[in-house]
Design a protein around this motif. Structure first.
Motif, PDB file in Angstrom:
ATOM      1  N   THR A 191       0.831  -1.205   0.000  1.00  0.00           N
ATOM      2  CA  THR A 191       0.000   0.000   0.000  1.00  0.00           C
ATOM      3  C   THR A 191       0.865   1.254   0.000  1.00  0.00           C
ATOM      4  O   THR A 191       0.756   2.100   0.865  1.00  0.00           O
ATOM      5  N   GLY A 192       1.707   1.374  -1.004  1.00  0.00           N
ATOM      6  CA  GLY A 192       2.571   2.548  -1.134  1.00  0.00           C
ATOM      7  C   GLY A 192       1.799   3.746  -1.639  1.00  0.00           C
ATOM      8  O   GLY A 192       0.586   3.856  -1.442  1.00  0.00           O
ATOM      9  N   ASP A 193       2.523   4.648  -2.280  1.00  0.00           N
ATOM     10  CA  ASP A 193       1.886   5.836  -2.866  1.00  0.00           C
ATOM     11  C   ASP A 193       0.886   5.418  -3.927  1.00  0.00           C
ATOM     12  O   ASP A 193       1.149   4.550  -4.744  1.00  0.00           O
ATOM     13  N   GLY A 194      -0.278   6.011  -3.925  1.00  0.00           N
ATOM     14  CA  GLY A 194      -1.297   5.706  -4.922  1.00  0.00           C
ATOM     15  C   GLY A 194      -2.034   4.429  -4.591  1.00  0.00           C
ATOM     16  O   GLY A 194      -2.158   4.024  -3.437  1.00  0.00           O
ATOM     17  N   ALA A 195      -2.489   3.757  -5.624  1.00  0.00           N
ATOM     18  CA  ALA A 195      -3.272   2.526  -5.454  1.00  0.00           C
ATOM     19  C   ALA A 195      -2.363   1.379  -5.011  1.00  0.00           C
ATOM     20  O   ALA A 195      -1.214   1.299  -5.434  1.00  0.00           O
ATOM     21  N   PRO A 196      -2.859   0.474  -4.169  1.00  0.00           N
ATOM     22  CA  PRO A 196      -2.064  -0.692  -3.796  1.00  0.00           C
ATOM     23  C   PRO A 196      -1.651  -1.493  -5.027  1.00  0.00           C
ATOM     24  O   PRO A 196      -2.372  -1.550  -6.024  1.00  0.00           O
TER      25      PRO A 196
END
Length: 154
Positions: free
Chosen positions: A54-59
């Motif tokens: 679950t980084g930046d943006g969508a997983p």
């Protein structure tokens, strides 16, 4: 005693997993100064959508390799192992190298219990803390000798 648990978002043939488990066990034993007879490898094939980062943006799809080991190895030793396993796993399974995270968890040797057939009798014992000497003599052989010396099972 070491438990290498790989969570992946795919499914793989048993023969590929068996070969990969053997290579992972051999790498673990060589780099962590022990013997491969202690190593257990698990493949948790969670399928599409089963593991996410679950980084930046969508997983995005991810993979996780958790290494439950006995305490005592240096950070440098663990890093060499992580690098070797990362390469082996991502290449064998065709994973994006960025998707795989490796995490260590540590246990005292006596947090682990193992049984073996000794002279035809199933006997068990708690493990021991890791020592570099395990590369020369298997911990399981040492435990077996100690059990034999302690006398017959009741």
């Amino acid at each position: 005693m070491p438990y290498l648990q790989l969570d992946v978002p795919n499914h793989y043939p048993a023969a590929l997993k068996q070969d990969l488990a053997q290579r992972m066990g051999a790498q673990f034993a060589a780099l962590m100064q022990t013997t491969p007879d202690l190593v257990n490898v698990a493949f948790r094939e969670l399928g599409e959508g089963g593991v996410w980062n679950t980084g930046d943006g969508a997983p995005v799809p991810a993979a996780m390799l958790t290494l439950a080991i006995r305490r005592g190895r240096s950070a440098e030793q663990r890093e060499r192992l992580a690098e070797a396993l990362h390469t082996t796993v991502t290449e064998a399974l065709g994973l994006d190298p960025v998707s795989l995270t490796i995490e260590f968890s540590y246990h005292a040797g006596d947090d682990i219990y193992k049984k073996r057939n000794i002279d035809g009798v199933l006997r068990g014992a708690l493990g021991r803390d890791w020592t570099p000497g395990e590369a020369e003599r298997s911990l399981l052989d040492t435990l077996e000798e100690e059990v034999r010396e302690s006398g017959p099972a009741e």
